[in-house]
Design a protein around this motif. Structure first.
Motif, PDB file in Angstrom:
ATOM      1  N   THR A 125      -3.243  -7.017  -3.417  1.00 19.63           N
ATOM      2  CA  THR A 125      -3.386  -8.011  -2.122  1.00 19.63           C
ATOM      3  C   THR A 125      -2.032  -8.132  -1.304  1.00 19.63           C
ATOM      4  O   THR A 125      -2.083  -8.079  -0.268  1.00 19.63           O
ATOM      5  N   SER A 126      -0.956  -8.104  -2.124  1.00 17.65           N
ATOM      6  CA  SER A 126       0.365  -8.330  -1.495  1.00 17.65           C
ATOM      7  C   SER A 126       1.490  -7.682  -2.292  1.00 17.65           C
ATOM      8  O   SER A 126       1.290  -7.120  -3.368  1.00 17.65           O
ATOM      9  N   GLU A 127       2.554  -7.327  -1.417  1.00 17.62           N
ATOM     10  CA  GLU A 127       3.799  -6.621  -2.037  1.00 17.62           C
ATOM     11  C   GLU A 127       4.191  -7.523  -3.111  1.00 17.62           C
ATOM     12  O   GLU A 127       4.764  -6.922  -4.097  1.00 17.62           O
ATOM     13  N   GLY A 128       4.285  -8.650  -3.362  1.00 20.33           N
ATOM     14  CA  GLY A 128       4.587  -9.484  -4.360  1.00 20.33           C
ATOM     15  C   GLY A 128       3.977  -8.976  -5.503  1.00 20.33           C
ATOM     16  O   GLY A 128       4.585  -9.607  -6.725  1.00 20.33           O
ATOM     17  N   ASN A 129       3.003  -8.679  -5.863  1.00 18.07           N
ATOM     18  CA  ASN A 129       1.978  -8.280  -6.901  1.00 18.07           C
ATOM     19  C   ASN A 129       2.516  -6.813  -7.268  1.00 18.07           C
ATOM     20  O   ASN A 129       1.553  -6.357  -8.306  1.00 18.07           O
ATOM     21  N   ASN A 130       3.081  -5.893  -6.565  1.00 20.13           N
ATOM     22  CA  ASN A 130       3.500  -4.643  -6.874  1.00 20.13           C
ATOM     23  C   ASN A 130       3.902  -4.406  -8.261  1.00 20.13           C
ATOM     24  O   ASN A 130       3.553  -3.421  -8.925  1.00 20.13           O
ATOM     25  N   TRP A 131       4.738  -5.273  -8.652  1.00 20.36           N
ATOM     26  CA  TRP A 131       5.250  -5.214 -10.253  1.00 20.36           C
ATOM     27  C   TRP A 131       4.007  -4.801 -11.219  1.00 20.36           C
ATOM     28  O   TRP A 131       4.386  -4.504 -12.447  1.00 20.36           O
ATOM     29  N   LYS A 132       2.911  -5.392 -11.041  1.00 20.44           N
ATOM     30  CA  LYS A 132       2.041  -5.423 -12.009  1.00 20.44           C
ATOM     31  C   LYS A 132       0.865  -4.421 -11.581  1.00 20.44           C
ATOM     32  O   LYS A 132      -0.107  -4.547 -12.152  1.00 20.44           O
ATOM     33  N   ALA A 133       1.269  -3.611 -10.755  1.00 22.86           N
ATOM     34  CA  ALA A 133      -0.073  -2.772 -10.324  1.00 22.86           C
ATOM     35  C   ALA A 133      -0.072  -1.200 -10.956  1.00 22.86           C
ATOM     36  O   ALA A 133      -0.980  -0.797 -10.902  1.00 22.86           O
ATOM     37  N   THR A 134       0.874  -0.997 -11.389  1.00 22.42           N
ATOM     38  CA  THR A 134       0.847   0.441 -12.074  1.00 22.42           C
ATOM     39  C   THR A 134       1.056   0.268 -13.676  1.00 22.42           C
ATOM     40  O   THR A 134       2.005  -0.404 -14.263  1.00 22.42           O
ATOM     41  N   ARG A 135       0.270   0.937 -14.267  1.00 21.52           N
ATOM     42  CA  ARG A 135       0.411   1.211 -15.777  1.00 21.52           C
ATOM     43  C   ARG A 135       0.723   2.733 -16.165  1.00 21.52           C
ATOM     44  O   ARG A 135       0.482   3.422 -15.461  1.00 21.52           O
ATOM     45  N   VAL A 136       1.147   2.784 -17.260  1.00 23.57           N
ATOM     46  CA  VAL A 136       1.512   4.268 -17.774  1.00 23.57           C
ATOM     47  C   VAL A 136       0.961   4.250 -19.186  1.00 23.57           C
ATOM     48  O   VAL A 136       0.852   3.358 -20.094  1.00 23.57           O
ATOM     49  N   GLY A 137       0.676   5.539 -19.659  1.00 31.16           N
ATOM     50  CA  GLY A 137       0.103   5.838 -20.899  1.00 31.16           C
ATOM     51  C   GLY A 137       0.184   7.298 -21.092  1.00 31.16           C
ATOM     52  O   GLY A 137       0.568   8.209 -20.458  1.00 31.16           O
ATOM     53  N   GLU A 138      -0.383   7.638 -22.290  1.00 28.81           N
ATOM     54  CA  GLU A 138      -0.443   9.054 -22.827  1.00 28.81           C
ATOM     55  C   GLU A 138      -1.732   9.387 -23.130  1.00 28.81           C
ATOM     56  O   GLU A 138      -2.441   8.481 -23.806  1.00 28.81           O
ATOM     57  N   ASP A 139      -2.189  10.606 -22.896  1.00 33.02           N
ATOM     58  CA  ASP A 139      -3.607  10.917 -23.269  1.00 33.02           C
ATOM     59  C   ASP A 139      -3.650  12.342 -23.959  1.00 33.02           C
ATOM     60  O   ASP A 139      -2.693  13.020 -23.486  1.00 33.02           O
ATOM     61  N   ILE A 140      -4.307  12.485 -24.813  1.00 35.00           N
ATOM     62  CA  ILE A 140      -4.523  13.953 -25.496  1.00 35.00           C
ATOM     63  C   ILE A 140      -5.889  14.363 -25.130  1.00 35.00           C
ATOM     64  O   ILE A 140      -6.921  13.520 -25.642  1.00 35.00           O
ATOM     65  N   PHE A 141      -6.451  15.429 -24.539  1.00 38.07           N
ATOM     66  CA  PHE A 141      -7.837  15.916 -24.601  1.00 38.07           C
ATOM     67  C   PHE A 141      -7.867  17.075 -25.454  1.00 38.07           C
ATOM     68  O   PHE A 141      -7.054  17.821 -25.460  1.00 38.07           O
ATOM     69  N   TYR A 142      -8.976  17.126 -26.093  1.00 37.16           N
ATOM     70  CA  TYR A 142      -9.243  18.297 -26.818  1.00 37.16           C
ATOM     71  C   TYR A 142     -10.513  19.073 -26.227  1.00 37.16           C
ATOM     72  O   TYR A 142     -11.411  18.185 -25.485  1.00 37.16           O
ATOM     73  N   ALA A 143     -10.513  20.473 -26.652  1.00 40.81           N
ATOM     74  CA  ALA A 143     -11.653  20.851 -25.847  1.00 40.81           C
ATOM     75  C   ALA A 143     -13.010  20.563 -26.331  1.00 40.81           C
ATOM     76  O   ALA A 143     -12.997  20.475 -27.883  1.00 40.81           O
ATOM     77  N   GLN A 144     -13.943  20.391 -25.872  1.00 39.12           N
ATOM     78  CA  GLN A 144     -15.221  19.950 -26.429  1.00 39.12           C
ATOM     79  C   GLN A 144     -15.839  21.140 -27.343  1.00 39.12           C
ATOM     80  O   GLN A 144     -16.312  20.812 -28.459  1.00 39.12           O
ATOM     81  N   LYS A 145     -15.698  22.458 -26.820  1.00 37.98           N
ATOM     82  CA  LYS A 145     -16.239  23.411 -27.938  1.00 37.98           C
ATOM     83  C   LYS A 145     -15.428  23.647 -29.152  1.00 37.98           C
ATOM     84  O   LYS A 145     -14.191  23.210 -28.873  1.00 37.98           O
ATOM     85  N   LYS A 146     -15.819  24.138 -30.060  1.00 39.40           N
ATOM     86  CA  LYS A 146     -15.291  24.161 -31.411  1.00 39.40           C
ATOM     87  C   LYS A 146     -14.110  25.405 -31.215  1.00 39.40           C
ATOM     88  O   LYS A 146     -14.280  26.007 -30.604  1.00 39.40           O
ATOM     89  N   CYS A 147     -12.983  25.160 -31.898  1.00 40.34           N
ATOM     90  CA  CYS A 147     -11.775  26.053 -32.032  1.00 40.34           C
ATOM     91  C   CYS A 147     -11.996  27.217 -32.976  1.00 40.34           C
ATOM     92  O   CYS A 147     -12.752  27.014 -34.008  1.00 40.34           O
ATOM     93  N   ASP A 148     -10.919  27.860 -32.631  1.00 40.31           N
ATOM     94  CA  ASP A 148     -10.852  29.026 -33.915  1.00 40.31           C
ATOM     95  C   ASP A 148     -10.393  28.274 -35.173  1.00 40.31           C
ATOM     96  O   ASP A 148     -10.870  28.974 -36.278  1.00 40.31           O
TER      97      ASP A 148
END
Length: 154
Positions: A125-148
């Motif tokens: 709602t305000s620029e003063g809260n900008n510091w808490k508005a962005t989060r960062v992380g890491e994701d790993i996605f795996y194919a749903q179908k089985k692999c080799d």
């Protein structure tokens, strides 16, 4: 002292081994399909040339209802070139926050995986809260179908 013939043989062996290894890693990442991340979110992607489209059904919300009633967001993105392409994609959620992922598709033990880093930006709602508005992380996605290799291993 090392002879010139010995150095040439070593270089030839390195060249032959590198050619052999590139053939083993010759599989291409096909990003079209259904992917599941480590938290159970389901990513449905369609790759068309250099464009990505699809949806993400998330299992994670910071605040109840932030992602919408069905917790699914429309996805769009871009896809790099190559056998293991880089990509960027983003989703706009129901209450105005957005998530962006950048990453690369890798072939690991015969299976494609998407390694990503994400940014989640919440509306403030305000620029003063900008510091808490962005989060960062890491994701790993795996194919749903089985692999080799018959499964998804990290």
């Amino acid at each position: 002292m090392v002879s010139l013939l010995g150095v040439q043989r070593v270089l030839l062996c390195v060249f032959v081994l590198s050619c052999s290894c590139s053939d083993v890693q010759g599989a291409e990442c096909n990003m079209t399909g259904v992917w599941i991340n480590t938290l159970g979110s389901v990513l449905t992607l369609h790759a068309d040339g250099g464009s990505l489209s699809g949806s993400l059904h998330t299992t994670v919300e910071q605040n109840p209802g932030a992602a919408g009633g069905d917790m699914t967001g429309k996805l769009m993105g871009v896809l790099g070139k190559g056998k293991q392409p880089t990509f960027a994609m983003s989703v706009r959620w129901h209450k105005g926050s957005v998530t962006a992922w950048v990453g690369q598709c890798f072939i690991k033990a015969g299976c494609p995986i998407l390694r990503t880093v994400w940014l989640l930006r919440s509306e403030e709602t305000s620029e003063g809260n900008n510091w808490k508005a962005t989060r960062v992380g890491e994701d790993i996605f795996y194919a749903q179908k089985k692999c080799d290799n018959g499964g998804n291993e990290e």
